[in-house]
Design a protein around this motif. Structure first.
Motif, PDB file in Angstrom:
ATOM      1  N   GLU A 130       0.727  -1.185  -0.047  1.00 21.10           N
ATOM      2  CA  GLU A 130      -0.083   0.024  -0.122  1.00 21.10           C
ATOM      3  C   GLU A 130       1.083   1.252  -0.073  1.00 21.10           C
ATOM      4  OE1 GLU A 130      -2.758   2.245   3.329  1.00 21.10           O
ATOM      5  OE2 GLU A 130      -2.827   0.211   3.244  1.00 21.10           O
ATOM      6  N   VAL A 131       1.924   1.151   0.898  1.00 23.63           N
ATOM      7  CA  VAL A 131       2.679   2.574   1.045  1.00 23.63           C
ATOM      8  C   VAL A 131       3.818   2.688  -0.149  1.00 23.63           C
ATOM      9  CG1 VAL A 131       2.180   2.729   3.522  1.00 23.63           C
ATOM     10  CG2 VAL A 131       4.274   1.645   2.560  1.00 23.63           C
ATOM     11  N   THR A 132       3.991   1.463  -0.637  1.00 27.67           N
ATOM     12  CA  THR A 132       5.306   1.646  -1.946  1.00 27.67           C
ATOM     13  C   THR A 132       4.742   1.532  -3.198  1.00 27.67           C
ATOM     14  OG1 THR A 132       5.641  -0.768  -1.888  1.00 27.67           O
ATOM     15  CG2 THR A 132       6.798   0.428  -0.298  1.00 27.67           C
ATOM     16  N   GLY A 133       3.401   1.072  -3.418  1.00 31.51           N
ATOM     17  CA  GLY A 133       2.991   0.853  -4.633  1.00 31.51           C
ATOM     18  C   GLY A 133       3.360  -0.305  -5.361  1.00 31.51           C
ATOM     19  N   ALA A 134       4.193  -1.030  -4.617  1.00 30.05           N
ATOM     20  CA  ALA A 134       4.679  -2.531  -5.213  1.00 30.05           C
ATOM     21  C   ALA A 134       3.774  -3.589  -5.303  1.00 30.05           C
ATOM     22  CB  ALA A 134       5.969  -2.822  -4.513  1.00 30.05           C
ATOM     23  N   GLU A 135       3.803  -4.528  -6.175  1.00 24.81           N
ATOM     24  CA  GLU A 135       2.889  -5.628  -6.269  1.00 24.81           C
ATOM     25  C   GLU A 135       2.711  -6.165  -4.891  1.00 24.81           C
ATOM     26  OE1 GLU A 135       3.608  -6.532 -10.950  1.00 24.81           O
ATOM     27  OE2 GLU A 135       3.872  -8.249  -9.438  1.00 24.81           O
ATOM     28  N   ALA A 136       3.816  -6.448  -4.199  1.00 26.30           N
ATOM     29  CA  ALA A 136       3.997  -7.365  -3.071  1.00 26.30           C
ATOM     30  C   ALA A 136       5.104  -6.722  -2.047  1.00 26.30           C
ATOM     31  CB  ALA A 136       4.323  -8.700  -3.411  1.00 26.30           C
ATOM     32  N   GLY A 137       4.882  -6.978  -0.694  1.00 29.87           N
ATOM     33  CA  GLY A 137       5.996  -6.758   0.361  1.00 29.87           C
ATOM     34  C   GLY A 137       6.418  -7.766   1.181  1.00 29.87           C
ATOM     35  N   TYR A 138       7.324  -7.714   1.858  1.00 31.26           N
ATOM     36  CA  TYR A 138       7.668  -8.778   2.697  1.00 31.26           C
ATOM     37  C   TYR A 138       8.652  -7.916   3.881  1.00 31.26           C
ATOM     38  CZ  TYR A 138       8.664 -13.627   4.211  1.00 31.26           C
ATOM     39  OH  TYR A 138       8.779 -14.425   4.995  1.00 31.26           O
ATOM     40  N   VAL A 139       8.879  -8.807   4.896  1.00 24.50           N
ATOM     41  CA  VAL A 139       9.573  -8.193   6.203  1.00 24.50           C
ATOM     42  C   VAL A 139      10.857  -9.335   6.637  1.00 24.50           C
ATOM     43  CG1 VAL A 139       9.638  -7.191   8.375  1.00 24.50           C
ATOM     44  CG2 VAL A 139       7.669  -6.766   7.050  1.00 24.50           C
ATOM     45  N   GLY A 140      11.910  -8.801   6.320  1.00 21.88           N
ATOM     46  CA  GLY A 140      13.201  -9.538   6.728  1.00 21.88           C
ATOM     47  C   GLY A 140      13.620  -8.945   8.057  1.00 21.88           C
ATOM     48  N   SER A 141      14.832  -9.431   8.682  1.00 24.50           N
ATOM     49  CA  SER A 141      15.588  -9.181   9.813  1.00 24.50           C
ATOM     50  C   SER A 141      16.459  -8.001   9.778  1.00 24.50           C
ATOM     51  CB  SER A 141      15.943 -10.426  10.488  1.00 24.50           C
ATOM     52  OG  SER A 141      17.194 -10.975   9.534  1.00 24.50           O
ATOM     53  N   GLY A 142      16.163  -7.139   8.968  1.00 22.61           N
ATOM     54  CA  GLY A 142      17.102  -5.844   8.683  1.00 22.61           C
ATOM     55  C   GLY A 142      17.322  -5.764   6.951  1.00 22.61           C
ATOM     56  N   ALA A 143      17.642  -4.663   6.672  1.00 18.70           N
ATOM     57  CA  ALA A 143      17.804  -4.345   5.256  1.00 18.70           C
ATOM     58  C   ALA A 143      18.783  -5.428   4.650  1.00 18.70           C
ATOM     59  CB  ALA A 143      18.277  -2.566   4.979  1.00 18.70           C
ATOM     60  N   ALA A 144      19.982  -5.580   5.231  1.00 19.45           N
ATOM     61  CA  ALA A 144      20.759  -6.537   4.627  1.00 19.45           C
ATOM     62  C   ALA A 144      20.374  -7.645   4.455  1.00 19.45           C
ATOM     63  CB  ALA A 144      22.083  -6.568   5.681  1.00 19.45           C
ATOM     64  N   ALA A 145      19.347  -8.401   5.503  1.00 19.07           N
ATOM     65  CA  ALA A 145      18.739  -9.458   5.273  1.00 19.07           C
ATOM     66  C   ALA A 145      17.776  -9.556   4.038  1.00 19.07           C
ATOM     67  CB  ALA A 145      17.758  -9.637   6.676  1.00 19.07           C
ATOM     68  N   CYS A 146      17.184  -8.210   4.073  1.00 17.54           N
ATOM     69  CA  CYS A 146      16.395  -8.220   2.758  1.00 17.54           C
ATOM     70  C   CYS A 146      17.116  -8.083   1.235  1.00 17.54           C
ATOM     71  CB  CYS A 146      15.446  -7.233   2.685  1.00 17.54           C
ATOM     72  SG  CYS A 146      13.949  -7.184   3.980  1.00 17.54           S
ATOM     73  N   MET A 147      18.423  -7.999   1.466  1.00 14.94           N
ATOM     74  CA  MET A 147      19.134  -7.776   0.175  1.00 14.94           C
ATOM     75  C   MET A 147      19.420  -9.247  -0.066  1.00 14.94           C
ATOM     76  SD  MET A 147      21.503  -4.428   0.853  1.00 14.94           S
ATOM     77  CE  MET A 147      22.704  -4.892  -0.380  1.00 14.94           C
ATOM     78  N   THR A 148      19.787  -9.924   1.024  1.00 18.90           N
ATOM     79  CA  THR A 148      20.051 -11.479   0.692  1.00 18.90           C
ATOM     80  C   THR A 148      19.010 -12.085   0.164  1.00 18.90           C
ATOM     81  OG1 THR A 148      21.808 -11.459   2.364  1.00 18.90           O
ATOM     82  CG2 THR A 148      20.786 -13.654   2.027  1.00 18.90           C
ATOM     83  N   LEU A 149      17.660 -11.863   0.784  1.00 19.19           N
ATOM     84  CA  LEU A 149      16.571 -12.473   0.499  1.00 19.19           C
ATOM     85  C   LEU A 149      16.040 -12.249  -1.174  1.00 19.19           C
ATOM     86  CD1 LEU A 149      14.219 -12.129   3.198  1.00 19.19           C
ATOM     87  CD2 LEU A 149      15.137 -14.155   2.412  1.00 19.19           C
ATOM     88  N   ALA A 150      16.418 -10.886  -1.614  1.00 24.15           N
ATOM     89  CA  ALA A 150      16.195 -10.400  -3.169  1.00 24.15           C
ATOM     90  C   ALA A 150      17.257 -11.098  -3.809  1.00 24.15           C
ATOM     91  CB  ALA A 150      16.464  -8.946  -2.903  1.00 24.15           C
ATOM     92  N   ALA A 151      18.408 -11.258  -3.532  1.00 23.72           N
ATOM     93  CA  ALA A 151      19.425 -11.736  -4.449  1.00 23.72           C
ATOM     94  C   ALA A 151      19.047 -13.480  -4.311  1.00 23.72           C
ATOM     95  CB  ALA A 151      20.987 -11.805  -3.685  1.00 23.72           C
ATOM     96  N   ALA A 152      18.499 -14.032  -3.326  1.00 24.73           N
ATOM     97  CA  ALA A 152      18.239 -15.323  -3.273  1.00 24.73           C
ATOM     98  C   ALA A 152      16.944 -15.698  -4.491  1.00 24.73           C
ATOM     99  CB  ALA A 152      17.742 -15.935  -2.010  1.00 24.73           C
ATOM    100  N   ALA A 153      15.849 -14.622  -4.420  1.00 23.03           N
ATOM    101  CA  ALA A 153      14.740 -14.656  -5.128  1.00 23.03           C
ATOM    102  C   ALA A 153      15.199 -14.634  -6.642  1.00 23.03           C
ATOM    103  CB  ALA A 153      14.051 -13.441  -4.852  1.00 23.03           C
ATOM    104  N   ALA A 154      16.273 -13.609  -6.770  1.00 20.39           N
ATOM    105  CA  ALA A 154      16.416 -13.605  -8.203  1.00 20.39           C
ATOM    106  C   ALA A 154      17.245 -14.882  -8.718  1.00 20.39           C
ATOM    107  CB  ALA A 154      17.392 -12.199  -8.447  1.00 20.39           C
TER     108      ALA A 154
END
Length: 402
Positions: free
Chosen positions: A62-86
């Motif tokens: 809702e606040v970003t306008g993205a199709e979806a969102g998720y929460v990880g244990s910090g920004a670095a954690a989300c970077m790792t999850l993003a790389a893993a997803a790619a």
């Protein structure tokens, strides 16, 4: 300064007066009271974390306008999850093998001037970073650091994504990088950990075409320090969830939320993924939801005025100090808040910036100021994490060393 006893005093650990900003090494920011209350209430009962991630993801979307969102244990954690997803996509076998990426495209292309210590988070997922371009524009030659054709040339069949570090000086533009990447059917991951406020940045990078954007939940949003936000295309958030959630369950009773992914589209139950070490508790998830809701409703103009007033306190106290030169820098460019940059002239001050900053850190309570330019005898006072009394105390302690 008020000598009220803190929990750190009770533990025998020196507390910090934070004039450096939202730095992880000194605790990030102060969690919003409404988030603390929500976290306390969350600790009183149980919830299925996947259901809670759905609710958090709805708010992020809702606040970003993205199709979806998720929460990880910090920004670095989300970077790792993003790389893993790619890298892994919906391939359960590839997920189970990460960070072993043999046989799977796993290169992340980045402009050389975007490389930084935090891109280790990409490599933790098994990615190999391929940097392109040079540093000539910072050397004053007039040339660009990275040309779009260099990015295009670096993208091969082994490329999983293009990485982008968002700063005011970042080049090429994100829109240009997105065009190049999408021409080659490759997603773009943006590290925007510290790029809010302004709140408009929550949606700016998605609007520019980024496929995944990472924000810190524990900086200016003032959620729990161990939270980060991943916003982006549904296919990548789905993969991140598959590699992050606890899937240690019998298939006969596995009933994941359909908002995250379609069980019938998968070959079976994923193994515990690389995201298992990046898990978020129910308390942190609820705290991040409360903090993000408060952040988007915050009066930024009033907050800016408050920060400027605290800098006035420091600047007034130091204005007549021999050996110091003061310069105010506005917020909104390289830093979120305005800062007071203090240049130390050692001969007149009787101390250099390294000695002064180091001495402040040894006090009790410790005082941290911005220390990125000590080599030039400069330090900065950032008001984001100070109250009025602390601002006066910081100025008094700086003055005492001159």
């Amino acid at each position: 300064m008020d000598e009220e006893t803190t929990v750190y005093d009770e533990l025998g650990v020196p507390r910090v007066v934070n004039a450096a900003g939202t730095k992880t090494r000194i605790g990030g920011s102060l969690i919003r009271p409404e988030a603390v209350e929500a976290m306390s209430r969350a600790a009183e009962s149980f919830v299925r974390l996947s259901d809670l991630q759905v609710r958090a993801g709805e708010l992020v979307s809702e606040v970003t306008g993205a199709e979806a969102g998720y929460v990880g244990s910090g920004a670095a954690a989300c970077m790792t999850l993003a790389a893993a997803a790619a890298i892994a996509g919906d391939d359960l076998g590839a997920m189970s093998r990460l960070p072993d990426t043999e046989g799977v495209p796993s290169e992340i292309v980045m402009p050389r001037t975007h490389r930084n210590g935090y891109d280790h988070a990409f490599r933790a997922a098994g990615a190999t970073i391929v940097d392109v371009g040079n540093n000539d524009n910072y050397l004053g030659t007039g040339s660009n650091g990275t040309e779009p054709w260099e990015l295009a040339e670096a993208i091969t069949e082994e490329t999983a994504a293009v990485g982008y570090m968002e700063k005011a000086f970042s080049a090429p533009s994100l829109e240009t990088v997105v065009d190049v990447a999408h021409d080659h059917d490759v997603p773009v991951i943006v590290d925007a950990a510290a790029e809010v406020p302004p709140r408009e940045n929550l949606s700016a990078f998605v609007e520019a075409g980024a496929d995944m954007v990472v924000f810190s939940g524990g900086k200016a949003i003032r959620g729990p320090q161990t939270t980060g936000i991943l916003a982006g295309k549904r296919e990548y958030v789905r993969s991140a969830a598959l590699q992050h959630l606890d899937m240690h369950v019998a298939e006969s009773v596995w009933d994941p939320p359909s908002e995250l992914f379609d069980k019938e589209s998968l070959a079976g139950v994923p193994r515990q993924g690389i995201g298992r070490t990046l898990k978020v508790g129910k308390e942190e998830l609820v705290g991040l939801i409360a903090a993000l809701e408060a952040f988007v409703e915050e009066d930024q103009a009033a907050l800016d005025a408050e920060w400027e007033r605290r800098l006035d306190v420091v600047a007034d106290e130091l204005a007549d100090c021999e050996g110091l030169s003061l310069r105010r820098e506005p917020g909104g460019k390289l830093m979120v808040a305005p800062e007071l940059r203090v240049e130390v002239h050692p001969d007149a001050a009787g101390v250099d910036a390294v000695e002064l900053v180091g001495s402040l850190r040894k006090e009790d309570p410790r005082i941290f100021v911005g220390s990125d330019e000590l080599q030039d005898d400069l330090f900065a006072v950032n008001p984001m994490c100070l109250d009025d009394e602390e601002a006066a105390y910081v100025a008094e302690r700086i003055r005492s060393y001159l």
